[in-house]
Write a protein that holds these residues in place. Structure first.
Motif, PDB file in Angstrom:
ATOM      1  N   SER A  38       0.818  -1.221   0.000  1.00 48.33           N
ATOM      2  CA  SER A  38       0.000   0.000   0.000  1.00 48.33           C
ATOM      3  C   SER A  38       0.851   1.271   0.000  1.00 48.33           C
ATOM      4  CB  SER A  38      -0.963   0.008   1.197  1.00 48.33           C
ATOM      5  OG  SER A  38      -0.270   0.293   2.401  1.00 48.33           O
ATOM      6  N   LEU A  39       2.085   1.180   0.451  1.00 47.27           N
ATOM      7  CA  LEU A  39       2.967   2.353   0.438  1.00 47.27           C
ATOM      8  C   LEU A  39       3.277   2.810  -0.981  1.00 47.27           C
ATOM      9  CD1 LEU A  39       5.513   1.439   3.260  1.00 47.27           C
ATOM     10  CD2 LEU A  39       3.813   3.291   3.296  1.00 47.27           C
ATOM     11  N   ARG A  40       3.198   1.898  -1.950  1.00 53.95           N
ATOM     12  CA  ARG A  40       3.503   2.257  -3.341  1.00 53.95           C
ATOM     13  C   ARG A  40       2.578   3.356  -3.850  1.00 53.95           C
ATOM     14  NH1 ARG A  40       3.843  -3.859  -5.659  1.00 53.95           N
ATOM     15  NH2 ARG A  40       5.624  -4.535  -4.373  1.00 53.95           N
ATOM     16  N   LYS A  41       1.296   3.302  -3.456  1.00 54.66           N
ATOM     17  CA  LYS A  41       0.340   4.328  -3.886  1.00 54.66           C
ATOM     18  C   LYS A  41       0.499   5.597  -3.057  1.00 54.66           C
ATOM     19  CE  LYS A  41      -3.203   1.290  -5.694  1.00 54.66           C
ATOM     20  NZ  LYS A  41      -4.517   0.691  -5.488  1.00 54.66           N
ATOM     21  N   GLN A  42       0.754   5.417  -1.768  1.00 52.55           N
ATOM     22  CA  GLN A  42       0.874   6.554  -0.870  1.00 52.55           C
ATOM     23  C   GLN A  42       2.144   7.363  -1.124  1.00 52.55           C
ATOM     24  OE1 GLN A  42       0.314   5.135   3.092  1.00 52.55           O
ATOM     25  NE2 GLN A  42      -0.960   6.871   3.605  1.00 52.55           N
ATOM     26  N   PHE A  43       3.234   6.651  -1.358  1.00 52.34           N
ATOM     27  CA  PHE A  43       4.541   7.285  -1.584  1.00 52.34           C
ATOM     28  C   PHE A  43       5.222   6.642  -2.790  1.00 52.34           C
ATOM     29  CE2 PHE A  43       3.850   7.751   3.033  1.00 52.34           C
ATOM     30  CZ  PHE A  43       3.912   9.130   3.127  1.00 52.34           C
ATOM     31  N   PRO A  44       4.810   7.003  -4.014  1.00 55.90           N
ATOM     32  CA  PRO A  44       5.473   6.455  -5.203  1.00 55.90           C
ATOM     33  C   PRO A  44       6.941   6.889  -5.208  1.00 55.90           C
ATOM     34  CG  PRO A  44       3.512   7.745  -5.792  1.00 55.90           C
ATOM     35  CD  PRO A  44       3.752   7.946  -4.343  1.00 55.90           C
ATOM     36  N   LEU A  45       7.810   5.954  -5.438  1.00 53.73           N
ATOM     37  CA  LEU A  45       9.250   6.213  -5.396  1.00 53.73           C
ATOM     38  C   LEU A  45       9.813   6.448  -6.791  1.00 53.73           C
ATOM     39  CD1 LEU A  45      10.236   3.430  -2.847  1.00 53.73           C
ATOM     40  CD2 LEU A  45      10.191   5.898  -2.408  1.00 53.73           C
ATOM     41  N   SER A  46      10.949   7.143  -6.834  1.00 53.26           N
ATOM     42  CA  SER A  46      11.687   7.298  -8.086  1.00 53.26           C
ATOM     43  C   SER A  46      13.147   6.939  -7.812  1.00 53.26           C
ATOM     44  CB  SER A  46      11.583   8.740  -8.597  1.00 53.26           C
ATOM     45  OG  SER A  46      12.395   9.586  -7.810  1.00 53.26           O
ATOM     46  N   MET A  56      16.490  -4.402  10.732  1.00 54.88           N
ATOM     47  CA  MET A  56      15.612  -5.474  11.201  1.00 54.88           C
ATOM     48  C   MET A  56      14.867  -6.051   9.996  1.00 54.88           C
ATOM     49  SD  MET A  56      16.211  -5.065  14.465  1.00 54.88           S
ATOM     50  CE  MET A  56      14.995  -6.042  15.286  1.00 54.88           C
ATOM     51  N   SER A  57      14.611  -7.339  10.010  1.00 54.78           N
ATOM     52  CA  SER A  57      13.934  -7.955   8.855  1.00 54.78           C
ATOM     53  C   SER A  57      12.617  -7.279   8.531  1.00 54.78           C
ATOM     54  CB  SER A  57      13.710  -9.451   9.095  1.00 54.78           C
ATOM     55  OG  SER A  57      14.924 -10.149   8.991  1.00 54.78           O
ATOM     56  N   ARG A  58      11.822  -6.944   9.538  1.00 50.50           N
ATOM     57  CA  ARG A  58      10.497  -6.366   9.266  1.00 50.50           C
ATOM     58  C   ARG A  58      10.582  -4.998   8.573  1.00 50.50           C
ATOM     59  NH1 ARG A  58      11.455  -6.716  14.843  1.00 50.50           N
ATOM     60  NH2 ARG A  58      11.230  -4.797  16.048  1.00 50.50           N
ATOM     61  N   THR A  59      11.583  -4.194   8.901  1.00 54.38           N
ATOM     62  CA  THR A  59      11.734  -2.906   8.222  1.00 54.38           C
ATOM     63  C   THR A  59      12.321  -3.098   6.826  1.00 54.38           C
ATOM     64  OG1 THR A  59      13.828  -2.601   9.382  1.00 54.38           O
ATOM     65  CG2 THR A  59      11.906  -1.469  10.294  1.00 54.38           C
ATOM     66  N   LEU A  60      13.287  -3.985   6.724  1.00 49.86           N
ATOM     67  CA  LEU A  60      13.915  -4.253   5.429  1.00 49.86           C
ATOM     68  C   LEU A  60      12.914  -4.863   4.450  1.00 49.86           C
ATOM     69  CD1 LEU A  60      17.257  -5.562   6.892  1.00 49.86           C
ATOM     70  CD2 LEU A  60      16.962  -3.442   5.605  1.00 49.86           C
ATOM     71  N   GLN A  61      12.070  -5.766   4.933  1.00 55.23           N
ATOM     72  CA  GLN A  61      11.042  -6.356   4.066  1.00 55.23           C
ATOM     73  C   GLN A  61      10.028  -5.300   3.634  1.00 55.23           C
ATOM     74  OE1 GLN A  61       9.760  -9.484   6.707  1.00 55.23           O
ATOM     75  NE2 GLN A  61      10.822 -11.045   5.489  1.00 55.23           N
ATOM     76  N   THR A  62       9.674  -4.398   4.551  1.00 52.00           N
ATOM     77  CA  THR A  62       8.740  -3.321   4.200  1.00 52.00           C
ATOM     78  C   THR A  62       9.293  -2.515   3.032  1.00 52.00           C
ATOM     79  OG1 THR A  62       7.873  -3.182   6.473  1.00 52.00           O
ATOM     80  CG2 THR A  62       7.574  -1.241   5.062  1.00 52.00           C
ATOM     81  N   VAL A  63      10.558  -2.136   3.117  1.00 50.90           N
ATOM     82  CA  VAL A  63      11.174  -1.342   2.045  1.00 50.90           C
ATOM     83  C   VAL A  63      11.362  -2.175   0.781  1.00 50.90           C
ATOM     84  CG1 VAL A  63      13.245  -0.060   1.362  1.00 50.90           C
ATOM     85  CG2 VAL A  63      12.267   0.259   3.648  1.00 50.90           C
ATOM     86  N   GLN A  64      11.741  -3.420   0.934  1.00 42.33           N
ATOM     87  CA  GLN A  64      11.940  -4.305  -0.224  1.00 42.33           C
ATOM     88  C   GLN A  64      10.654  -4.397  -1.053  1.00 42.33           C
ATOM     89  OE1 GLN A  64      12.718  -8.489   0.791  1.00 42.33           O
ATOM     90  NE2 GLN A  64      14.640  -8.297  -0.361  1.00 42.33           N
ATOM     91  N   ILE A  65       9.536  -4.575  -0.379  1.00 39.00           N
ATOM     92  CA  ILE A  65       8.246  -4.690  -1.065  1.00 39.00           C
ATOM     93  C   ILE A  65       7.821  -3.342  -1.641  1.00 39.00           C
ATOM     94  CG2 ILE A  65       5.778  -5.132  -0.695  1.00 39.00           C
ATOM     95  CD1 ILE A  65       6.754  -7.256   1.447  1.00 39.00           C
ATOM     96  N   TRP A  66       7.922  -2.294  -0.838  1.00 35.75           N
ATOM     97  CA  TRP A  66       7.520  -0.949  -1.253  1.00 35.75           C
ATOM     98  C   TRP A  66       8.323  -0.481  -2.462  1.00 35.75           C
ATOM     99  CZ3 TRP A  66       9.663   3.691   1.892  1.00 35.75           C
ATOM    100  CH2 TRP A  66       9.234   4.894   1.361  1.00 35.75           C
TER     101      TRP A  66
END
Length: 192
Positions: A38-46, A56-66
């Motif tokens: 859901s972060l992809r829509k909220q904060f589209p990255l470039s 931590m795995s949970r933060t790294l996975q969040t960014v990996q997916i986003w």
């Protein structure tokens, strides 16, 4: 400079409290993975974006997916690791908040850069979890000035509820409580 603090998605350590707090290196749950999407829509990255992440795995996975499919700069920093809020020197670090080693991060998340600055070296083993408030404020000031030195107008920082609240309290000077914690993938913008 605009700082966008984002809390990681739901982790395995939060689904069976208090027992699950003893989980070592908890990962995202299915709900947490969907929250990261859901972060992809909220904060589209470039490709010009900079994301700083807790080790931590949970933060790294969040960014990996986003950030999937976006080749932006992603740096893992011990200055965003878990932090108790409020501080209590009698408390101990929970297994769910023990830092991943740089070696484990390189093995599991090889697309991320590791913060190897001289300023951060000792914090890879210590972390900031139990730092007394005055020491944390010195570290926070140093880290935020380093962020400013990158020249970026906006930096994303993916971390934990207590860490985000500690930085928020430091930056704003307002006394905060656990009631001010961001929810899972909750975010807040602060100018520094």
């Amino acid at each position: 400079m605009e700082l966008v603090f984002i809390r990681h998605g739901q982790g395995e350590h939060t689904i069976d409290l208090p027992n699950s707090l003893n989980t070592t290196d908890p990962e995202l749950t299915n709900k947490g993975r969907n929250q990261a999407i859901s972060l992809r829509k909220q904060f589209p990255l470039s490709t010009t974006d900079l994301i700083l992440i807790s080790p931590m795995s949970r933060t790294l996975q969040t960014v990996q997916i986003w950030s999937e499919g976006i080749n932006c700069r992603k740096i893992v920093s011990p200055f965003l690791s878990p932090r108790m809020f409020p501080q209590n020197q009698k408390w101990t670090t929970l297994p769910c908040d023990e830092l991943l080693t740089k070696e484990k991060i390189k093995y599991k998340f090889n697309e991320f850069d590791i913060d190897e600055e001289d300023l951060s070296r000792e914090w890879w083993t210590k972390g900031i979890n139990k730092l007394p408030e005055q020491e944390f404020e010195k570290i926070a000031d140093m880290f935020l000035n380093w962020c400013k030195s990158t020249g970026k107008k906006r930096i994303y920082l993916v971390s934990h509820d207590g860490t985000i609240t500690s930085y928020r309290q430091f930056i704003t000077g307002k006394k905060l409580s656990r009631n001010d914690f961001p929810r899972e993938v909750g975010w807040l913008k602060i100018n520094w």
